[in-house]
Design a protein around this motif. Structure first.
Motif, PDB file in Angstrom:
ATOM      1  N   UNK A   1      40.184  13.483   3.207  1.00  7.80           N
ATOM      2  CA  UNK A   1      41.346  12.608   2.995  1.00  7.80           C
ATOM      3  C   UNK A   1      41.395  12.165   1.532  1.00  7.80           C
ATOM      4  N   UNK A   2      42.594  12.162   0.952  1.00  5.40           N
ATOM      5  CA  UNK A   2      42.731  11.813  -0.457  1.00  5.40           C
ATOM      6  C   UNK A   2      43.480  10.503  -0.685  1.00  5.40           C
ATOM      7  N   UNK A   3      44.309  10.091   0.297  1.00  5.14           N
ATOM      8  CA  UNK A   3      45.135   8.901   0.139  1.00  5.14           C
ATOM      9  C   UNK A   3      44.960   7.946   1.309  1.00  5.14           C
ATOM     10  N   UNK A   4      44.997   6.667   1.012  1.00  4.01           N
ATOM     11  CA  UNK A   4      45.142   5.628   2.027  1.00  4.01           C
ATOM     12  C   UNK A   4      46.566   5.108   1.955  1.00  4.01           C
ATOM     13  N   UNK A   5      47.295   5.181   3.027  1.00  2.00           N
ATOM     14  CA  UNK A   5      48.683   4.729   3.039  1.00  2.00           C
ATOM     15  C   UNK A   5      48.754   3.284   3.497  1.00  2.00           C
ATOM     16  N   UNK A   6      49.439   2.433   2.714  1.00  2.00           N
ATOM     17  CA  UNK A   6      49.586   1.019   3.027  1.00  2.00           C
ATOM     18  C   UNK A   6      51.064   0.676   3.055  1.00  2.00           C
ATOM     19  N   UNK A   7      51.367  -0.562   3.424  1.00  2.00           N
ATOM     20  CA  UNK A   7      52.760  -0.991   3.451  1.00  2.00           C
ATOM     21  C   UNK A   7      53.387  -1.051   2.073  1.00  2.00           C
ATOM     22  N   UNK A   8      52.554  -1.129   1.032  1.00  2.00           N
ATOM     23  CA  UNK A   8      53.068  -1.258  -0.337  1.00  2.00           C
ATOM     24  C   UNK A   8      52.982   0.043  -1.119  1.00  2.00           C
ATOM     25  N   UNK A   9      52.483   1.098  -0.489  1.00  2.00           N
ATOM     26  CA  UNK A   9      52.371   2.371  -1.196  1.00  2.00           C
ATOM     27  C   UNK A   9      51.125   3.116  -0.771  1.00  2.00           C
ATOM     28  N   UNK A  10      50.442   3.718  -1.737  1.00  2.01           N
ATOM     29  CA  UNK A  10      49.230   4.472  -1.432  1.00  2.01           C
ATOM     30  C   UNK A  10      48.128   4.094  -2.422  1.00  2.01           C
ATOM     31  N   UNK A  11      46.889   4.198  -1.963  1.00  2.00           N
ATOM     32  CA  UNK A  11      45.723   4.078  -2.826  1.00  2.00           C
ATOM     33  C   UNK A  11      44.874   5.328  -2.625  1.00  2.00           C
ATOM     34  N   UNK A  12      44.009   5.594  -3.571  1.00  2.00           N
ATOM     35  CA  UNK A  12      43.161   6.775  -3.480  1.00  2.00           C
ATOM     36  C   UNK A  12      41.894   6.474  -2.697  1.00  2.00           C
ATOM     37  N   UNK A  13      41.473   7.427  -1.876  1.00  2.00           N
ATOM     38  CA  UNK A  13      40.168   7.335  -1.234  1.00  2.00           C
ATOM     39  C   UNK A  13      39.094   7.648  -2.278  1.00  2.00           C
ATOM     40  N   UNK A  14      37.843   7.537  -1.886  1.00  2.00           N
ATOM     41  CA  UNK A  14      36.751   7.893  -2.795  1.00  2.00           C
ATOM     42  C   UNK A  14      36.885   9.356  -3.225  1.00  2.00           C
ATOM     43  N   UNK A  15      37.202  10.237  -2.257  1.00  2.00           N
ATOM     44  CA  UNK A  15      37.404  11.650  -2.589  1.00  2.00           C
ATOM     45  C   UNK A  15      38.621  11.822  -3.496  1.00  2.00           C
ATOM     46  N   UNK A  16      39.647  11.012  -3.271  1.00  2.00           N
ATOM     47  CA  UNK A  16      40.831  11.087  -4.125  1.00  2.00           C
ATOM     48  C   UNK A  16      40.527  10.694  -5.557  1.00  2.00           C
ATOM     49  N   UNK A  17      39.723   9.636  -5.734  1.00  2.00           N
ATOM     50  CA  UNK A  17      39.336   9.211  -7.081  1.00  2.00           C
ATOM     51  C   UNK A  17      38.550  10.313  -7.788  1.00  2.00           C
ATOM     52  N   UNK A  18      37.667  10.962  -7.042  1.00  2.00           N
ATOM     53  CA  UNK A  18      36.874  12.043  -7.652  1.00  2.00           C
ATOM     54  C   UNK A  18      37.763  13.225  -8.033  1.00  2.00           C
ATOM     55  N   UNK A  19      38.704  13.553  -7.142  1.00  2.00           N
ATOM     56  CA  UNK A  19      39.603  14.665  -7.439  1.00  2.00           C
ATOM     57  C   UNK A  19      40.489  14.352  -8.643  1.00  2.00           C
ATOM     58  N   UNK A  20      40.924  13.083  -8.781  1.00  2.00           N
ATOM     59  CA  UNK A  20      41.829  12.715  -9.860  1.00  2.00           C
ATOM     60  C   UNK A  20      41.224  13.044 -11.227  1.00  2.00           C
ATOM     61  N   UNK A  21      39.953  12.732 -11.401  1.00  2.00           N
ATOM     62  CA  UNK A  21      39.294  13.029 -12.676  1.00  2.00           C
ATOM     63  C   UNK A  21      39.288  14.532 -12.944  1.00  2.00           C
TER      64      UNK A  21
END
Length: 285
Positions: free
Chosen positions: A50-70
């Motif tokens: 999983x790469x994203x956490x979906x919230x009512x205000x948008x999305x945040x990155x999971x730990x794996x998402x943060x690593x992939x972003x770099x």
């Protein structure tokens, strides 16, 4: 994991990470929200994470998402640099860009990172200063272009984004209750300084400029000390300070517009490209 990291998928993922909502990311890259969502699912399936956490205000990155972003930013930077170098189609040169301090922390990282990914051979020199000082530099041709503040009514067709001015104070101190009200303000010819003084005069509240600084860092240090309150654009308010609501003791403040000014009537291609980039990305931040 099998397959390969598709450049298009990575570019969409980086757009989502920077915009923090699927809607804004879709607008930024010129796709529908459904298409962006499908690309995320494809990338998550490819990586089996999983790469994203979906919230009512948008999305945040999971730990794996943060690593992939770099990794994604590095891959895209090298990909775009190679493409520009081999094809000879990339812009090159040095760009001198001015930006007010209060927008620098909020907007500059996104602006510069995304422009560099598209034009890796361009060197951007940045000067942060109050709007009147930037305008002076433009007149002297010491800057190529600058992002400046303008009052809400002026130059409406050229305004890229609007930002409300707000009163800002320390969370622990009651600087708002002091008489006369102690202010920490930028240069007297700036919009925030004039708005504060004119607003307080209109409601008849005694005040004095106890601290003056052309530097955002200086103003924030004074506010953090609890010795005075300041006027900032809302986007520039740090998390450790609070926005003070207008009321009987504080007048409402106007909004300011952000627009671009140039040193030349007909800017060269590099300057025009950066201007177009500002027009595209600023409303999404």
């Amino acid at each position: 994991m099998s397959g390969h990291l598709d450049i298009d998928l990575l570019r969409t993922f980086v757009a989502i990470a920077e915009a923090r909502t699927l809607v804004r990311a879709a607008e930024k890259i010129g796709r529908t929200q459904a298409a962006v969502s499908m690309q995320v699912k494809k990338l998550e399936g490819l990586l089996n994470q999983p790469l994203l956490n979906r919230t009512g205000r948008g999305v945040t990155l999971t730990l794996h998402g943060e690593r992939l972003l770099a990794h994604a930013r590095t891959i895209l930077r090298h990909h775009d640099a190679a493409l520009a170098d081999i094809s000879g189609s990339g812009l090159t040169g040095t760009l001198r860009f001015g930006c007010p301090d209060d927008y620098a922390a909020a907007f500059l990282p996104h602006i510069l990172r995304s422009f560099a990914s598209q034009h890796p051979q361009v060197l951007v020199e940045v000067l942060c200063a109050p709007t009147p000082r930037l305008v002076e530099r433009l007149r002297k041709h010491a800057l190529d272009l600058a992002l400046v503040s303008t009052n809400e009514a002026a130059d409406a067709s050229r305004v890229i984004r609007r930002e409300p001015l707000v009163w800002v104070g320390n969370r622990q101190d009651d600087a708002i209750g002091r008489e006369p009200l102690q202010l920490a303000l930028s240069d007297p010819d700036t919009l925030d300084h004039r708005a504060a003084c004119e607003g307080l005069a209109a409601i008849g509240r005694p005040w004095r400029v106890a601290f003056a600084s052309g530097s955002m860092a200086g103003l924030l240090a004074v506010v953090r000390s609890g010795q005075a309150i300041a006027v900032l654009t809302q986007a520039a308010v740090p998390d450790d300070l609070q926005v003070l609501a207008p009321g009987r003791r504080l007048p409402a403040l106007p909004a300011v517009g952000l627009m671009v000014k140039f040193d030349l009537p007909r800017p060269p291609p590099l300057v025009a490209a950066f201007h177009e980039h500002l027009r595209r990305i600023l409303p999404t931040l």
